[in-house]
Scaffold this active site. Structure first.
Site, PDB file in Angstrom:
ATOM      1  N   LYS A 146       0.842  -1.208   0.000  1.00  0.00           N
ATOM      2  CA  LYS A 146       0.000   0.000   0.000  1.00  0.00           C
ATOM      3  C   LYS A 146       0.875   1.255   0.000  1.00  0.00           C
ATOM      4  CE  LYS A 146      -3.484   2.713   0.260  1.00  0.00           C
ATOM      5  NZ  LYS A 146      -4.341   2.944  -0.916  1.00  0.00           N
ATOM      6  N   CYS A 199      -3.301  11.128   2.239  1.00  0.00           N
ATOM      7  CA  CYS A 199      -2.696   9.869   1.785  1.00  0.00           C
ATOM      8  C   CYS A 199      -1.323  10.125   1.183  1.00  0.00           C
ATOM      9  CB  CYS A 199      -3.625   9.219   0.767  1.00  0.00           C
ATOM     10  SG  CYS A 199      -5.283   9.075   1.398  1.00  0.00           S
TER      11      CYS A 199
HETATM   12  N1  NAI Z   1      -9.746   8.755   1.715  1.00  0.00           N
HETATM   13  C1  NAI Z   1      -9.124   7.975   0.851  1.00  0.00           C
HETATM   14  O1  NAI Z   1      -9.027   8.268  -0.338  1.00  0.00           O
HETATM   15  C2  NAI Z   1      -8.493   6.724   1.322  1.00  0.00           C
HETATM   16  C3  NAI Z   1      -8.202   6.530   2.678  1.00  0.00           C
HETATM   17  N2  NAI Z   1      -7.579   5.376   3.048  1.00  0.00           N
HETATM   18  C4  NAI Z   1      -7.313   5.093   4.456  1.00  0.00           C
HETATM   19  O2  NAI Z   1      -8.573   5.085   5.156  1.00  0.00           O
HETATM   20  C5  NAI Z   1      -8.472   5.891   6.310  1.00  0.00           C
HETATM   21  C6  NAI Z   1      -9.801   6.577   6.543  1.00  0.00           C
HETATM   22  O3  NAI Z   1      -9.966   7.477   5.476  1.00  0.00           O
HETATM   23  P1  NAI Z   1     -11.323   8.263   5.282  1.00  0.00           P
HETATM   24  O4  NAI Z   1     -12.480   7.322   5.352  1.00  0.00           O
HETATM   25  O5  NAI Z   1     -11.148   9.109   4.070  1.00  0.00           O
HETATM   26  O6  NAI Z   1     -11.371   9.210   6.577  1.00  0.00           O
HETATM   27  P2  NAI Z   1     -12.594  10.137   7.017  1.00  0.00           P
HETATM   28  O7  NAI Z   1     -12.007  11.241   7.789  1.00  0.00           O
HETATM   29  O8  NAI Z   1     -13.480  10.416   5.857  1.00  0.00           O
HETATM   30  O9  NAI Z   1     -13.451   9.160   7.991  1.00  0.00           O
HETATM   31  C7  NAI Z   1     -12.891   8.689   9.189  1.00  0.00           C
HETATM   32  C8  NAI Z   1     -14.063   8.289  10.093  1.00  0.00           C
HETATM   33  O10 NAI Z   1     -13.513   7.634  11.240  1.00  0.00           O
HETATM   34  C9  NAI Z   1     -14.149   8.143  12.396  1.00  0.00           C
HETATM   35  N3  NAI Z   1     -13.257   7.949  13.535  1.00  0.00           N
HETATM   36  C10 NAI Z   1     -12.182   8.695  13.883  1.00  0.00           C
HETATM   37  N4  NAI Z   1     -11.627   8.184  15.014  1.00  0.00           N
HETATM   38  C11 NAI Z   1     -12.366   7.092  15.352  1.00  0.00           C
HETATM   39  C12 NAI Z   1     -12.306   6.134  16.405  1.00  0.00           C
HETATM   40  N5  NAI Z   1     -11.361   6.212  17.341  1.00  0.00           N
HETATM   41  N6  NAI Z   1     -13.241   5.143  16.450  1.00  0.00           N
HETATM   42  C13 NAI Z   1     -14.202   5.070  15.497  1.00  0.00           C
HETATM   43  N7  NAI Z   1     -14.319   5.946  14.463  1.00  0.00           N
HETATM   44  C14 NAI Z   1     -13.402   6.942  14.413  1.00  0.00           C
HETATM   45  C15 NAI Z   1     -14.426   9.599  12.084  1.00  0.00           C
HETATM   46  O11 NAI Z   1     -15.469  10.086  12.919  1.00  0.00           O
HETATM   47  C16 NAI Z   1     -14.834   9.518  10.608  1.00  0.00           C
HETATM   48  O12 NAI Z   1     -16.221   9.290  10.467  1.00  0.00           O
HETATM   49  C17 NAI Z   1      -7.343   6.880   6.002  1.00  0.00           C
HETATM   50  O13 NAI Z   1      -6.665   7.273   7.148  1.00  0.00           O
HETATM   51  C18 NAI Z   1      -6.430   6.108   5.094  1.00  0.00           C
HETATM   52  O14 NAI Z   1      -5.469   5.450   5.873  1.00  0.00           O
HETATM   53  C19 NAI Z   1      -7.215   4.412   2.145  1.00  0.00           C
HETATM   54  C20 NAI Z   1      -7.506   4.579   0.810  1.00  0.00           C
HETATM   55  C21 NAI Z   1      -8.181   5.714   0.316  1.00  0.00           C
HETATM   56  C1  SAJ Z   2      -1.555   5.225  -5.640  1.00  0.00           C
HETATM   57  C2  SAJ Z   2      -2.821   5.970  -5.814  1.00  0.00           C
HETATM   58  O1  SAJ Z   2      -3.276   6.254  -6.895  1.00  0.00           O
HETATM   59  N1  SAJ Z   2      -3.444   6.338  -4.655  1.00  0.00           N
HETATM   60  C3  SAJ Z   2      -4.724   7.010  -4.738  1.00  0.00           C
HETATM   61  C4  SAJ Z   2      -4.701   8.179  -3.775  1.00  0.00           C
HETATM   62  O2  SAJ Z   2      -5.918   8.828  -3.946  1.00  0.00           O
HETATM   63  P1  SAJ Z   2      -6.097  10.367  -3.471  1.00  0.00           P
HETATM   64  O3  SAJ Z   2      -7.548  10.524  -3.171  1.00  0.00           O
HETATM   65  O4  SAJ Z   2      -5.088  10.715  -2.447  1.00  0.00           O
HETATM   66  O5  SAJ Z   2      -5.869  11.259  -4.767  1.00  0.00           O
HETATM   67  P2  SAJ Z   2      -4.671  11.385  -5.792  1.00  0.00           P
HETATM   68  O6  SAJ Z   2      -5.286  11.355  -7.153  1.00  0.00           O
HETATM   69  O7  SAJ Z   2      -3.580  10.449  -5.503  1.00  0.00           O
HETATM   70  O8  SAJ Z   2      -4.173  12.899  -5.528  1.00  0.00           O
HETATM   71  C5  SAJ Z   2      -3.434  13.215  -4.402  1.00  0.00           C
HETATM   72  C6  SAJ Z   2      -2.932  14.647  -4.624  1.00  0.00           C
HETATM   73  O9  SAJ Z   2      -1.978  14.656  -5.689  1.00  0.00           O
HETATM   74  C7  SAJ Z   2      -2.376  15.553  -6.703  1.00  0.00           C
HETATM   75  N2  SAJ Z   2      -1.990  14.961  -7.996  1.00  0.00           N
HETATM   76  C8  SAJ Z   2      -2.458  13.728  -8.341  1.00  0.00           C
HETATM   77  C9  SAJ Z   2      -2.059  13.157  -9.519  1.00  0.00           C
HETATM   78  C10 SAJ Z   2      -1.174  13.861 -10.380  1.00  0.00           C
HETATM   79  O10 SAJ Z   2      -0.793  13.399 -11.449  1.00  0.00           O
HETATM   80  N3  SAJ Z   2      -0.741  15.096  -9.988  1.00  0.00           N
HETATM   81  C11 SAJ Z   2      -1.118  15.663  -8.816  1.00  0.00           C
HETATM   82  O11 SAJ Z   2      -0.700  16.781  -8.506  1.00  0.00           O
HETATM   83  C12 SAJ Z   2      -3.871  15.718  -6.547  1.00  0.00           C
HETATM   84  O12 SAJ Z   2      -4.282  16.974  -7.021  1.00  0.00           O
HETATM   85  C13 SAJ Z   2      -4.030  15.611  -5.039  1.00  0.00           C
HETATM   86  O13 SAJ Z   2      -3.808  16.857  -4.426  1.00  0.00           O
HETATM   87  O14 SAJ Z   2      -4.541   7.744  -2.440  1.00  0.00           O
HETATM   88  C14 SAJ Z   2      -5.540   6.818  -1.994  1.00  0.00           C
HETATM   89  C15 SAJ Z   2      -5.192   6.429  -0.563  1.00  0.00           C
HETATM   90  O15 SAJ Z   2      -4.351   5.590  -0.365  1.00  0.00           O
HETATM   91  O16 SAJ Z   2      -5.807   7.021   0.298  1.00  0.00           O
HETATM   92  C16 SAJ Z   2      -5.527   5.587  -2.891  1.00  0.00           C
HETATM   93  O17 SAJ Z   2      -6.493   4.642  -2.454  1.00  0.00           O
HETATM   94  C17 SAJ Z   2      -5.786   6.017  -4.314  1.00  0.00           C
HETATM   95  O18 SAJ Z   2      -5.749   4.872  -5.167  1.00  0.00           O
END
Ligand code: NAI
Ligand code: SAJ
Length: 448
Positions: free
Chosen positions: A231, A285
Site C-alpha cells: 500500500k 494519503c
Molecule cells: N480517503 C481515501 O481516499 C483513502 C483513505 N484510506 C485510508 O482510510 C483511512 C480513513 O480514510 P477516510 O475514510 O477518508 O477518513 P474520514 O475522515 O473520511 O473518515 C474517518 C471516520 O472515522 C471516524 N473515527 C475517527 N476516530 C475514530 C475512532 N477512534 N473510532 C471510530 N471511528 C473513528 C471519524 O469520525 C470519521 O467518520 C485513512 O486514514 C487512510 O489510511 C485508504 C484509501 C483511500
Molecule cells: C496510488 C494511488 O493512486 N493512490 C490514490 C490516492 O488517492 P487520493 O484521493 O489521495 O488522490 P490522488 O489522485 O492520488 O491525488 C493526491 C494529490 O496529488 C495531486 N496529484 C495527483 C495526480 C497527479 O498526477 N498530480 C497531482 O498533482 C492531486 O491533485 C491531489 O492533491 O490515495 C488513496 C489512498 O491511499 O488514500 C488511494 O487509495 C488512491 O488509489
C-alpha cells in the site's frame, strides 16, 4: 457462530457462515472509505454493525442517510442496507467488539505536526476490539499504517486488552486501494484485493472473506508487513512521479515548450507514465505515506524526501507565477485582490488535509494581497482554516479580482462565465481550462 479463524469447518461451510451472517461483522470508522466498505460488507453478509465516534454520523446512518457526498450508488446502498436491517451503526465500540467476530478497522491514520504517523485512532479502536475479542475472531486493518503495525502494535494491544495470543485469533492487513468518487466501484473490484496475515490462517480467512467482497482477484502476500508495504509503495510511486512532473513544470519557462504536451506525448511510450504537474500534492494519503516509511527505517531515503520537497515547493511556485503575471500587467500583488478557486485537495472530494490551497493563500496574504476563496464542497466553518474571505461558488463572477488561481478545478468552475471579469490574470493550476477561450491572460502550470 464464532469467528472464522481456525474454525472447525470446511472451506464451503466457512463461506456459507460468512455469507449467511453467522459471522457478525463490525466496521470501525464510517467516513469516506468506511461507510462504503460497511455498505458492501452489509450487502454481502447482511450482518454489519458500524462503529464511529461521531454521533451525528451514527445517527444519520441509522436513519438510512449517507453523509458522504458524490459517491455514486452510496446513498441508495446505505438506505437499502439499513432499511433491510443489514447495517446499523453505534458509538458503543465495546458492544460492537463483543458482538462481532470479524473486525474491520478503517479510521484515520494521519500525520502529527512533526510528521510522524498518528496512530492514536487505530490504537483506540484496537484497544476497544481487544476488550471484546473472542478466540476465533479476525481483525482486518484497512487503514494505511507503517510497515510492521499489524505484527507488532495490533497484537500487543489485543494481548494487553483481551489477553489473547496470535494463533487464538487472526490479524490481516488488507489495504483500501480505493479513490473517493468511485469508492463502491473500487471496493467491489476495480483492483485486485491484497491480503496479508500475521500467520497463514489469518491470510486464509482474509482470502475467503475478500473473495466474497470483491469481484476481482484476491492477492495473498507473504505476511501483513508485506501487505502494509504494498500500500505504501503505491503511494510512494505516485508522490515521486508527481514530483518529476512538477520539476519539469518548474523548468517549463526556460525550455520554452508546453511541458504538459511533452509529458502527454512521452507517455505514449508504454514504459513512461509521467504524472500531471499541479499547484501541490494534498490529501491525507499521498503526502503522508512517505513519512510512514522514512520514520520507520534508519537508512537514508533521499529520493523520497526530495520528492516531498519538490511537491511542497509548488504552492510557492504558483504564487510566484501570480506575482509575475500581475507584474507583467503593471500591477503589484501587494495591492491586488486574488480569487482562489478550489480549497479541497482534489475535485469532488470534501477533504482539506494537506491541501495546497492553504499555503497558496498564506503566501498570497503574505504578499499583501487580499484573498477571496470559493469551494462548492465547503460551507460555513469549513472556511475558517483558510486566511481568505469566503465567496459562494455561484457568486464568484460578482467579485472583481485582479487574479484568479484555479487550484482545485471542481466541475462548477469549468463552466464559469469568464466574460464577467475585467482584465484578469488567471493561473490555471491543473491545466483545467484546456482550450477554453477566457479572453484573459492565462498562465497554466506546465504549459505556460
Ligand atoms: N480517503 C481515501 O481516499 C483513502 C483513505 N484510506 C485510508 O482510510 C483511512 C480513513 O480514510 P477516510 O475514510 O477518508 O477518513 P474520514 O475522515 O473520511 O473518515 C474517518 C471516520 O472515522 C471516524 N473515527 C475517527 N476516530 C475514530 C475512532 N477512534 N473510532 C471510530 N471511528 C473513528 C471519524 O469520525 C470519521 O467518520 C485513512 O486514514 C487512510 O489510511 C485508504 C484509501 C483511500
Ligand atoms: C496510488 C494511488 O493512486 N493512490 C490514490 C490516492 O488517492 P487520493 O484521493 O489521495 O488522490 P490522488 O489522485 O492520488 O491525488 C493526491 C494529490 O496529488 C495531486 N496529484 C495527483 C495526480 C497527479 O498526477 N498530480 C497531482 O498533482 C492531486 O491533485 C491531489 O492533491 O490515495 C488513496 C489512498 O491511499 O488514500 C488511494 O487509495 C488512491 O488509489
Amino acid at each position: 457462530m464464532t469467528g472464522l479463524y481456525d474454525a472447525p469447518l470446511s472451506e464451503a461451510e466457512r463461506r456459507e457462515a460468512f455469507l449467511d451472517g453467522s459471522v457478525p461483522v463490525a466496521v470501525y470508522g464510517l467516513g469516506k472509505m468506511g461507510l462504503p466498505l460497511a455498505g458492501v460488507y452489509a450487502e454481502t453478509t447482511g450482518n454489519v454493525l458500524g462503529v464511529d465516534i461521531d454521533e451525528d454520523v451514527v445517527r444519520g446512518i441509522n436513519d438510512g442517510e449517507c453523509h458522504v457526498d458524490r459517491e455514486p450508488g452510496l446513498d441508495e446502498l446505505v438506505a437499502e442496507q439499513v432499511e433491510r436491517g443489514h447495517l446499523r451503526a453505534t458509538t458503543a465500540i465495546d458492544e460492537a467488539a463483543a458482538e462481532a467476530a470479524h473486525h474491520v478497522v478503517i479510521v484515520p491514520t494521519p500525520l502529527t505536526d512533526d510528521r510522524t504517523p498518528d496512530l492514536s485512532a487505530l490504537e483506540a479502536v484496537v484497544r476497544g476490539i481487544g476488550s471484546g475479542i473472542d478466540p476465533g475472531d479476525t481483525v482486518v486493518v484497512e487503514c494505511t499504517v507503517p510497515p510492521g503495525t499489524c505484527e507488532q502494535m495490533v497484537t500487543s494491544l489485543v494481548r494487553e486488552e483481551g489477553g489473547l495470543e496470535p494463533g487464538e485469533y487472526g490479524v490481516a492487513f488488507c489495504p483500501e486501494r480505493t479513490s473517493s468518487g468511485r469508492a463502491l466501484k473500487d471496493i467491489r473490484g476495480s483492483h485486485p484485493k491484497v491480503v496479508g496475515g500475521i500467520d497463514d490462517e489469518s491470510t486464509r480467512v482474509a482470502e475467503l472473506v475478500y473473495g466474497e467482497i470483491t469481484t476481482n482477484e484476491v492477492l495473498p502476500v507473504s505476511d501483513a508487513t508485506t501487505a502494509e508495504s504494498v500500500k505504501l509503495f503505491e503511494g510512494l510511486y505516485r508522490d515521486v512521479n508527481i514530483a518529476l512532473a512538477n520539476e519539469l513544470a518548474r523548468i517549463r519557462d526556460e525550455l520554452d515548450i508546453d511541458v504538459n504536451e511533452a509529458i502527454e506525448t512521452a507517455n505514449t511510450q508504454p514504459f513512461c507514465d509521467i504524472h500531471d504537474p499541479g499547484p501541490g500534492v494534498g490529501g491525507h494519503c499521498i503526502p503522508y505515506y512517505p513519512y510512514f516509511v522514512t520514520t520507520r527505517v534508519e537508512s537514508e531515503t533521499p529520493l523520497i524526501h526530495t520528492a516531498r520537497e519538490v511537491n511542497d515547493s509548488m504552492p510557492e511556485f504558483t504564487v510566484r507565477k501570480v506575482r509575475e503575471e500581475l507584474d507583467a500587467t503593471g500591477r503589484d500583488a501587494a495591492d491586488a485582490t486574488v480569487l482562489v478557486l478550489g480549497l479541497t485537495y482534489r475535485p469532488g472530494v470534501a477533504e482539506t488535509a494537506a491541501t495546497p490551497a492553504k499555503p497558496i493563500i498564506e503566501r498570497l496574504s503574505g504578499l499583501g494581497a487580499s484573498v477571496l476563496a470559493a469551494d462548492p464542497m465547503l460551507s460555513g466553518s469549513d472556511f475558517e482554516e483558510f486566511d481568505a474571505t469566503p465567496v459562494e461558488s455561484d457568486e464568484v463572477t460578482e467579485t472583481d479580482p485582479d487574479a484568479v488561481v484555479l487550484v482545485t478545478p471542481h466541475e462548477e468552475f469549468l463552466t464559469l462565465d469568464w466574460d464577467a471579469f475585467d482584465d484578469l490574470v488567471i493561473i490555471d493550476g491543473r491545466d483545467a481550462l484546456g482550450e477554453t477561450e477566457t479572453g484573459h491572460r492565462v498562465y497554466t502550470i506546465g504549459s505556460g
